[in-house]
Write a protein that holds these residues in place. Sequence first.
Motif, PDB file in Angstrom:
ATOM      1  N   THR A   1       0.827  -1.210   0.000  1.00  0.00           N
ATOM      2  CA  THR A   1       0.000   0.000   0.000  1.00  0.00           C
ATOM      3  C   THR A   1       0.859   1.257   0.000  1.00  0.00           C
ATOM      4  OG1 THR A   1      -1.499  -1.201   1.509  1.00  0.00           O
ATOM      5  CG2 THR A   1      -1.922   1.160   1.195  1.00  0.00           C
ATOM      6  N   ASP A   2       0.541   2.165  -0.909  1.00  0.00           N
ATOM      7  CA  ASP A   2       1.084   3.522  -0.816  1.00  0.00           C
ATOM      8  C   ASP A   2      -0.023   4.352  -0.177  1.00  0.00           C
ATOM      9  OD1 ASP A   2       1.714   6.209  -1.236  1.00  0.00           O
ATOM     10  OD2 ASP A   2       2.750   5.793  -3.124  1.00  0.00           O
ATOM     11  N   VAL A   3       0.218   4.835   1.046  1.00  0.00           N
ATOM     12  CA  VAL A   3      -0.869   5.491   1.792  1.00  0.00           C
ATOM     13  C   VAL A   3      -1.299   6.828   1.183  1.00  0.00           C
ATOM     14  CG1 VAL A   3      -0.351   4.395   4.018  1.00  0.00           C
ATOM     15  CG2 VAL A   3       0.713   6.601   3.449  1.00  0.00           C
ATOM     16  N   SER A   4      -0.499   7.340   0.263  1.00  0.00           N
ATOM     17  CA  SER A   4      -0.877   8.619  -0.349  1.00  0.00           C
ATOM     18  C   SER A   4      -1.840   8.415  -1.517  1.00  0.00           C
ATOM     19  CB  SER A   4       0.369   9.382  -0.806  1.00  0.00           C
ATOM     20  OG  SER A   4       0.991   8.713  -1.883  1.00  0.00           O
ATOM     21  N   ARG A   5      -2.090   7.167  -1.897  1.00  0.00           N
ATOM     22  CA  ARG A   5      -2.966   6.874  -3.051  1.00  0.00           C
ATOM     23  C   ARG A   5      -4.300   6.311  -2.579  1.00  0.00           C
ATOM     24  NH1 ARG A   5       0.265   6.029  -8.078  1.00  0.00           N
ATOM     25  NH2 ARG A   5       2.347   6.711  -7.513  1.00  0.00           N
ATOM     26  N   GLU A   6      -5.348   7.027  -2.898  1.00  0.00           N
ATOM     27  CA  GLU A   6      -6.675   6.672  -2.384  1.00  0.00           C
ATOM     28  C   GLU A   6      -7.085   5.246  -2.767  1.00  0.00           C
ATOM     29  OE1 GLU A   6      -9.853   9.375  -3.425  1.00  0.00           O
ATOM     30  OE2 GLU A   6     -11.050   8.631  -1.736  1.00  0.00           O
ATOM     31  N   ALA A   7      -6.866   4.881  -4.033  1.00  0.00           N
ATOM     32  CA  ALA A   7      -7.312   3.557  -4.483  1.00  0.00           C
ATOM     33  C   ALA A   7      -6.594   2.460  -3.701  1.00  0.00           C
ATOM     34  CB  ALA A   7      -7.050   3.400  -5.975  1.00  0.00           C
ATOM     35  N   GLU A   8      -5.319   2.679  -3.371  1.00  0.00           N
ATOM     36  CA  GLU A   8      -4.551   1.656  -2.660  1.00  0.00           C
ATOM     37  C   GLU A   8      -5.003   1.541  -1.196  1.00  0.00           C
ATOM     38  OE1 GLU A   8      -0.327   1.521  -3.380  1.00  0.00           O
ATOM     39  OE2 GLU A   8      -0.573   2.175  -5.458  1.00  0.00           O
ATOM     40  N   VAL A   9      -5.359   2.677  -0.597  1.00  0.00           N
ATOM     41  CA  VAL A   9      -5.853   2.635   0.794  1.00  0.00           C
ATOM     42  C   VAL A   9      -7.206   1.925   0.835  1.00  0.00           C
ATOM     43  CG1 VAL A   9      -6.617   4.047   2.739  1.00  0.00           C
ATOM     44  CG2 VAL A   9      -4.555   4.689   1.474  1.00  0.00           C
ATOM     45  N   LYS A  10      -8.043   2.254  -0.148  1.00  0.00           N
ATOM     46  CA  LYS A  10      -9.357   1.608  -0.244  1.00  0.00           C
ATOM     47  C   LYS A  10      -9.189   0.092  -0.355  1.00  0.00           C
ATOM     48  CE  LYS A  10     -13.338   3.270  -2.760  1.00  0.00           C
ATOM     49  NZ  LYS A  10     -13.813   4.032  -3.912  1.00  0.00           N
TER      50      LYS A  10
ATOM     51  N   PRO B   1      -2.546   9.564   6.575  1.00  0.00           N
ATOM     52  CA  PRO B   1      -3.403   9.326   7.756  1.00  0.00           C
ATOM     53  C   PRO B   1      -4.866   9.682   7.498  1.00  0.00           C
ATOM     54  CG  PRO B   1      -1.352  10.367   8.420  1.00  0.00           C
ATOM     55  CD  PRO B   1      -1.346  10.330   6.911  1.00  0.00           C
ATOM     56  N   PHE B   2      -5.105  10.770   6.754  1.00  0.00           N
ATOM     57  CA  PHE B   2      -6.488  11.131   6.431  1.00  0.00           C
ATOM     58  C   PHE B   2      -7.177  10.004   5.661  1.00  0.00           C
ATOM     59  CE2 PHE B   2      -8.964  12.604   2.707  1.00  0.00           C
ATOM     60  CZ  PHE B   2     -10.176  12.809   3.350  1.00  0.00           C
ATOM     61  N   LEU B   3      -6.526   9.517   4.601  1.00  0.00           N
ATOM     62  CA  LEU B   3      -7.161   8.474   3.777  1.00  0.00           C
ATOM     63  C   LEU B   3      -7.392   7.197   4.578  1.00  0.00           C
ATOM     64  CD1 LEU B   3      -5.245   8.879   0.367  1.00  0.00           C
ATOM     65  CD2 LEU B   3      -7.664   9.405   0.813  1.00  0.00           C
ATOM     66  N   CYS B   4      -6.402   6.821   5.393  1.00  0.00           N
ATOM     67  CA  CYS B   4      -6.568   5.585   6.186  1.00  0.00           C
ATOM     68  C   CYS B   4      -7.737   5.746   7.148  1.00  0.00           C
ATOM     69  CB  CYS B   4      -5.282   5.251   6.934  1.00  0.00           C
ATOM     70  SG  CYS B   4      -3.936   4.785   5.829  1.00  0.00           S
TER      71      CYS B   4
END
Length: 259
Positions: free
Chosen positions: A61-70, A118-121
Motif C-alpha cells: 500500500t502507498d498510503v498517499s494513493r486513495e485507491a490503494e488505501v481503499k 493518515p487522512f485516507l486511512c
Amino acid sequence: MELKDKVAIVTGASQGIGRAISIALAKEGASVVLASRNEAKLEETAQIIKSNGGTSLKIRTDVSREAEVKNMVQKTLETFRTIDILVNNSGIAGPTARCEDVTLEEWEETMAVNLRGPFLCCKYVIPTLKAKKSGRIIHIGSISSKRPLQNRTPYTTSKMGLIGFNRTLAVELGPFNITVNLICPGATAGERLDNVMTTMGKALGKSYEEMAAAFKALSPLDRFVNAEDIANMVVYLASDKAKNITGQDINVCAGIIMY
Ligand SMILES: NC(=O)c1ccc[n+]([C@@H]2O[C@H](COP(=O)([O-])OP(=O)(O)OC[C@H]3O[C@@H](n4cnc5c(N)ncnc54)[C@H](O)[C@@H]3O)[C@@H](O)[C@H]2O)c1
C-alpha cells in the motif's frame, strides 16, 4: 494477552518503528495487517511475526494513493471481517533545506505521505469502527509535532498538522467510543535517524558524530529512544487500560520535550 482477537492495521510496517509496532501488537494476540510500499521488507516483518506464533497479512500500500488505501481496507475486511486498531505510522522525513530552496514537489510529497496518508486511512477505516461503536486510532507524529526543526519546514508542518487532525478526530469520534491519540517519538535509534543526522550534518557543516552527540544532549537522559519504546506505548493505547485516554499527544522522547 492484551489484544486477543483484535485486528490491527499498521502502515509503514516494513521497517523501523512500524515493524516494532507490528511485532508488539501481534505478540499481544492481534492479527496485524502490514501495509507499506516495500513488499520484500514487509515479508521480513511477516516472518518475524510468524516465528513468534503471531498472525499477519501483507498488503502492498502507498498510503498517499486513495485507491490503494481503499484496497487495503477492503482486503483487511475480506480476510479478518473487522478492524479494531489503526496505526498511522508511515512517514517520510522530507527535504532538509531552507524554505526558499524546498521544491513544490518535495513539499507536496511530504504532505501527501505524512498528512494525506493518515487522512485516507482514517476515512476508509472509520465506518467499520463507528459501526461496532469501538476502536482505536493511533497516529505516529514526532517531537517535531510540537517544536521546530531547522531546515525541515515540510516535515514539521506535516507533523504539527497531525495534532490538529488528532484532536478534531477525537472530538468527532468520541461519541462512538473510538479513541484517537498521537504518539510523539523523540530521536529513535535506527536507520532513519542515521540518515537524518547525516543529511542535517551535511547541511550544517557537522559530522555524523557531532550530530549524534547534539541530538542525545537534548535528552536529560542523554540517549535516544528505541522503536520498542514507541511500540509499548501503542500497545498500551490500543488496550482496554487506555479506554479513557483520547485526543492526547503523548511524548516518548527521553525527556527532550516536556509539553
Ligand atoms: N526515527 C525517528 O527518529 C523518528 C522520530 C520521530 C518520529 N518518527 C516518525 O515515526 C514514523 C516511523 O519512522 P521510522 O523511523 O520507522 O522511519 P522509516 O523510514 O524507517 O520507516 C518509514 C516507513 O514508512 C513507509 N512509507 C513511507 N512512505 C510511504 C507511503 N507513501 N505509503 C506507505 N508507506 C510508506 C516506509 O516504507 C517505512 O515502512 C514516521 O512517521 C516518522 O516520521 C520517527
